[in-house]
Motif scaffolding. Structure first.
Motif, PDB file in Angstrom:
ATOM      1  N   ARG A 255      -8.272   6.895  11.208  1.00 51.77           N
ATOM      2  CA  ARG A 255      -6.848   6.826  10.928  1.00 51.77           C
ATOM      3  C   ARG A 255      -6.075   7.846  11.751  1.00 51.77           C
ATOM      4  O   ARG A 255      -6.457   9.020  11.839  1.00 51.77           O
ATOM      5  CB  ARG A 255      -6.618   7.072   9.439  1.00 51.77           C
ATOM      6  N   SER A 256      -4.974   7.403  12.351  1.00 45.20           N
ATOM      7  CA  SER A 256      -4.154   8.280  13.175  1.00 45.20           C
ATOM      8  C   SER A 256      -3.267   9.159  12.294  1.00 45.20           C
ATOM      9  O   SER A 256      -3.041   8.867  11.122  1.00 45.20           O
ATOM     10  CB  SER A 256      -3.295   7.454  14.129  1.00 45.20           C
TER      11      SER A 256
ATOM     12  N   ILE B 110      15.918  -4.458  -0.759  1.00 44.99           N
ATOM     13  CA  ILE B 110      15.462  -3.722  -1.945  1.00 44.99           C
ATOM     14  C   ILE B 110      13.991  -4.017  -2.215  1.00 44.99           C
ATOM     15  O   ILE B 110      13.199  -3.114  -2.515  1.00 44.99           O
ATOM     16  CB  ILE B 110      16.320  -4.079  -3.169  1.00 44.99           C
ATOM     17  N   ALA B 111      13.602  -5.279  -2.099  1.00 41.54           N
ATOM     18  CA  ALA B 111      12.194  -5.639  -2.313  1.00 41.54           C
ATOM     19  C   ALA B 111      11.308  -5.044  -1.220  1.00 41.54           C
ATOM     20  O   ALA B 111      10.200  -4.557  -1.499  1.00 41.54           O
ATOM     21  CB  ALA B 111      12.041  -7.158  -2.357  1.00 41.54           C
ATOM     22  N   TRP B 112      11.774  -5.074   0.002  1.00 46.72           N
ATOM     23  CA  TRP B 112      11.017  -4.512   1.126  1.00 46.72           C
ATOM     24  C   TRP B 112      10.828  -3.010   0.931  1.00 46.72           C
ATOM     25  O   TRP B 112       9.767  -2.460   1.219  1.00 46.72           O
ATOM     26  CB  TRP B 112      11.737  -4.802   2.441  1.00 46.72           C
ATOM     27  N   HIS B 113      11.868  -2.359   0.443  1.00 45.12           N
ATOM     28  CA  HIS B 113      11.770  -0.920   0.157  1.00 45.12           C
ATOM     29  C   HIS B 113      10.738  -0.667  -0.934  1.00 45.12           C
ATOM     30  O   HIS B 113       9.965   0.301  -0.868  1.00 45.12           O
ATOM     31  CB  HIS B 113      13.137  -0.379  -0.258  1.00 45.12           C
ATOM     32  N   GLY B 114      10.701  -1.535  -1.950  1.00 52.40           N
ATOM     33  CA  GLY B 114       9.672  -1.405  -2.977  1.00 52.40           C
ATOM     34  C   GLY B 114       8.279  -1.555  -2.396  1.00 52.40           C
ATOM     35  O   GLY B 114       7.341  -0.833  -2.773  1.00 52.40           O
ATOM     36  N   SER B 115       8.105  -2.488  -1.457  1.00 50.60           N
ATOM     37  CA  SER B 115       6.808  -2.652  -0.789  1.00 50.60           C
ATOM     38  C   SER B 115       6.474  -1.427   0.051  1.00 50.60           C
ATOM     39  O   SER B 115       5.307  -1.017   0.120  1.00 50.60           O
ATOM     40  CB  SER B 115       6.836  -3.908   0.098  1.00 50.60           C
ATOM     41  N   LEU B 116       7.483  -0.855   0.702  1.00 50.80           N
ATOM     42  CA  LEU B 116       7.266   0.367   1.479  1.00 50.80           C
ATOM     43  C   LEU B 116       6.837   1.513   0.572  1.00 50.80           C
ATOM     44  O   LEU B 116       5.902   2.257   0.898  1.00 50.80           O
ATOM     45  CB  LEU B 116       8.548   0.744   2.230  1.00 50.80           C
ATOM     46  N   GLN B 117       7.492   1.665  -0.569  1.00 47.77           N
ATOM     47  CA  GLN B 117       7.103   2.703  -1.516  1.00 47.77           C
ATOM     48  C   GLN B 117       5.654   2.519  -1.961  1.00 47.77           C
ATOM     49  O   GLN B 117       4.903   3.492  -2.089  1.00 47.77           O
ATOM     50  CB  GLN B 117       8.039   2.700  -2.718  1.00 47.77           C
ATOM     51  N   HIS B 118       5.265   1.274  -2.192  1.00 45.05           N
ATOM     52  CA  HIS B 118       3.882   0.985  -2.568  1.00 45.05           C
ATOM     53  C   HIS B 118       2.930   1.443  -1.468  1.00 45.05           C
ATOM     54  O   HIS B 118       1.866   2.024  -1.741  1.00 45.05           O
ATOM     55  CB  HIS B 118       3.711  -0.512  -2.834  1.00 45.05           C
ATOM     56  N   GLU B 119       3.285   1.193  -0.224  1.00 44.76           N
ATOM     57  CA  GLU B 119       2.452   1.623   0.899  1.00 44.76           C
ATOM     58  C   GLU B 119       2.358   3.149   0.943  1.00 44.76           C
ATOM     59  O   GLU B 119       1.281   3.723   1.163  1.00 44.76           O
ATOM     60  CB  GLU B 119       3.048   1.080   2.206  1.00 44.76           C
TER      61      GLU B 119
ATOM     62  N   THR C 118      -6.497   1.942   0.426  1.00 39.71           N
ATOM     63  CA  THR C 118      -5.934   2.845   1.425  1.00 39.71           C
ATOM     64  C   THR C 118      -5.806   2.203   2.804  1.00 39.71           C
ATOM     65  O   THR C 118      -5.372   2.854   3.752  1.00 39.71           O
ATOM     66  CB  THR C 118      -6.792   4.121   1.546  1.00 39.71           C
ATOM     67  N   LEU C 119      -6.177   0.943   2.917  1.00 39.31           N
ATOM     68  CA  LEU C 119      -6.069   0.264   4.205  1.00 39.31           C
ATOM     69  C   LEU C 119      -4.609  -0.046   4.499  1.00 39.31           C
ATOM     70  O   LEU C 119      -3.916  -0.615   3.657  1.00 39.31           O
ATOM     71  CB  LEU C 119      -6.884  -1.031   4.169  1.00 39.31           C
ATOM     72  N   PRO C 120      -4.083   0.326   5.689  1.00 37.31           N
ATOM     73  CA  PRO C 120      -2.678   0.053   5.986  1.00 37.31           C
ATOM     74  C   PRO C 120      -2.360  -1.435   5.989  1.00 37.31           C
ATOM     75  O   PRO C 120      -3.210  -2.269   6.308  1.00 37.31           O
ATOM     76  CB  PRO C 120      -2.468   0.652   7.386  1.00 37.31           C
ATOM     77  N   TRP C 121      -1.140  -1.750   5.657  1.00 37.46           N
ATOM     78  CA  TRP C 121      -0.728  -3.142   5.486  1.00 37.46           C
ATOM     79  C   TRP C 121      -0.973  -3.991   6.728  1.00 37.46           C
ATOM     80  O   TRP C 121      -1.325  -5.170   6.618  1.00 37.46           O
ATOM     81  CB  TRP C 121       0.749  -3.205   5.100  1.00 37.46           C
ATOM     82  N   TYR C 122      -0.805  -3.419   7.908  1.00 35.92           N
ATOM     83  CA  TYR C 122      -0.929  -4.210   9.132  1.00 35.92           C
ATOM     84  C   TYR C 122      -2.390  -4.437   9.526  1.00 35.92           C
ATOM     85  O   TYR C 122      -2.673  -5.230  10.429  1.00 35.92           O
ATOM     86  CB  TYR C 122      -0.151  -3.557  10.281  1.00 35.92           C
ATOM     87  N   ARG C 123      -3.329  -3.735   8.885  1.00 35.71           N
ATOM     88  CA  ARG C 123      -4.749  -3.973   9.128  1.00 35.71           C
ATOM     89  C   ARG C 123      -5.390  -4.845   8.049  1.00 35.71           C
ATOM     90  O   ARG C 123      -6.514  -5.315   8.211  1.00 35.71           O
ATOM     91  CB  ARG C 123      -5.506  -2.634   9.199  1.00 35.71           C
ATOM     92  N   LEU C 124      -4.686  -5.040   6.969  1.00 40.28           N
ATOM     93  CA  LEU C 124      -5.264  -5.754   5.832  1.00 40.28           C
ATOM     94  C   LEU C 124      -5.624  -7.206   6.147  1.00 40.28           C
ATOM     95  O   LEU C 124      -6.701  -7.674   5.741  1.00 40.28           O
ATOM     96  CB  LEU C 124      -4.297  -5.689   4.644  1.00 40.28           C
ATOM     97  N   PRO C 125      -4.780  -7.974   6.872  1.00 35.47           N
ATOM     98  CA  PRO C 125      -5.153  -9.377   7.149  1.00 35.47           C
ATOM     99  C   PRO C 125      -6.459  -9.516   7.916  1.00 35.47           C
ATOM    100  O   PRO C 125      -7.264 -10.406   7.617  1.00 35.47           O
ATOM    101  CB  PRO C 125      -3.962  -9.906   7.955  1.00 35.47           C
ATOM    102  N   ALA C 126      -6.688  -8.659   8.899  1.00 29.56           N
ATOM    103  CA  ALA C 126      -7.925  -8.758   9.673  1.00 29.56           C
ATOM    104  C   ALA C 126      -9.131  -8.430   8.804  1.00 29.56           C
ATOM    105  O   ALA C 126     -10.170  -9.105   8.884  1.00 29.56           O
ATOM    106  CB  ALA C 126      -7.865  -7.815  10.882  1.00 29.56           C
TER     107      ALA C 126
END
Length: 321
Positions: free
Chosen positions: A15-16, A56-65, A258-266
């Motif tokens: 992780r960077s 607002i929903a996107w911000h909630g997803s960001l907070q979750h991350e 703890t896997l970042p959202w952009y790595r989760l699909p792979a």
């Protein structure tokens, strides 16, 4: 019992220090919120409401991350990014504590131990008034969750927090003092700079945004005896998957939180068969499938079928009430 799905290699071992996709996303969200509020008077409501709800929903997803340790290695920086109370009604620190408690997977769906459970023990269900039961039952279908859910969730949460503070919970009082200072800054921007009243903001931004988030949480967990079978997966959701930062692949998120959202699909793609085998095939073909099945039909009954969720260890855990 089927073991929890894991892979031998740790996908976040390299992780960077800064996860730039998430940091850029945070800048986009806060910038878009600022733009929408500042120029709200120039945007037709038919466009403003969905855009405001999305942010607002996107911000909630960001907070979750951020709760799961992103986007930097520095906790203070992360918490500063997540602290801003765009939705007003929930302090980030309380959300963090509740959500991490939710990730005790052996207690998933438990009406007493899982803060994000929508289930009730039979004893607590019996105590509800007929009106309260009707409101709860209305939320067992997606239409009711979208219409009634935001008001129910917000009111119930605020009542619980007020009760804790009145009972002498100094930690909760401190969290709310800091949160209200943040709310004061947000409201000053809205009223003094943008000319948006509190009720207008709640109606255009907060309520629709909270409803949008409830689409994700509606069918992502189901009461089952086995831990792995309690968490669903929604595939084929490019638009809402982006909004929820791939948390629609919820069984994958619980397997590697703890896997970042952009790595989760792979990671999900590589471990799909294992995850589906573990969760008993609890899979939806996009959110259109969730809407088709549950828009007016109940996802499950309000009372937890086992009284309390067993711990999933095979020993029986706590007995059903």
């Amino acid at each position: 019992m089927t073991p929890a799905p894991r892979i031998s290699a740790n996908p976040v071992c390299n992780r960077s220090a800064v996860e730039w996709p998430t940091l850029i996303l945070a800048l986009v969200i806060y910038g878009a919120w600022g733009g929408l509020t500042f120029f709200h008077h120039l945007i037709p409501l038919v466009l403003l409401i969905p855009a405001a709800a999305w942010i607002i929903a996107w911000h909630g997803s960001l907070q979750h991350e951020i709760i799961h340790g992103h986007p930097t290695r520095w906790r203070g920086v992360n918490r500063a990014l997540g602290f801003v109370p765009l939705a007003l009604w929930i302090p980030f620190t309380r959300y963090r504590a509740m959500h991490l408690c939710h990730h005790r997977d052996e207690r998933l769906t438990d009406p007493l131990d899982d803060p994000e459970s929508y289930y009730w023990t039979e004893a607590d269900w019996a105590k509800l008034s007929p009106l309260a039961r009707g409101l709860v039952e209305a939320q067992t279908c997606l239409a009711g969750r979208l219409i009634v859910g935001p008001a129910w969730s917000i009111t119930r949460f605020l009542w619980s927090e007020a009760k804790a503070i009145r009972g002498g919970d100094k930690a909760a009082a401190g969290i709310w003092a800091r949160h209200l200072l943040g709310c004061a800054v947000v409201l000053t921007w809205l009223w003094s700079v943008c000319g948006i009243g509190v009720l207008e903001y709640l109606a255009i931004f907060v309520y629709p945004g909270t409803a949008l988030l409830l689409i994700r949480s509606f069918a992502e967990h189901k009461a089952e005896g086995s831990v792995e079978k309690r968490t669903a997966i929604v595939e084929g959701a490019p638009l809402l998957g982006l909004l929820f930062l791939n948390n629609n692949l919820h069984a994958a998120h619980h397997a590697h939180p703890t896997l970042p959202w952009y790595r989760l699909p792979a990671w999900y793609h590589d471990n799909r068969a294992l995850l589906l085998g573990a969760n008993g095939g609890l899979l939806y073909d996009g959110y259109k499938d969730v809407f088709r099945r549950f828009f007016v039909a109940p996802h499950d009954r309000p009372a937890h079928p086992l009284g309390r969720a067993p711990d999933g260890t095979g020993t029986g855990g706590e007995a059903a009430a």
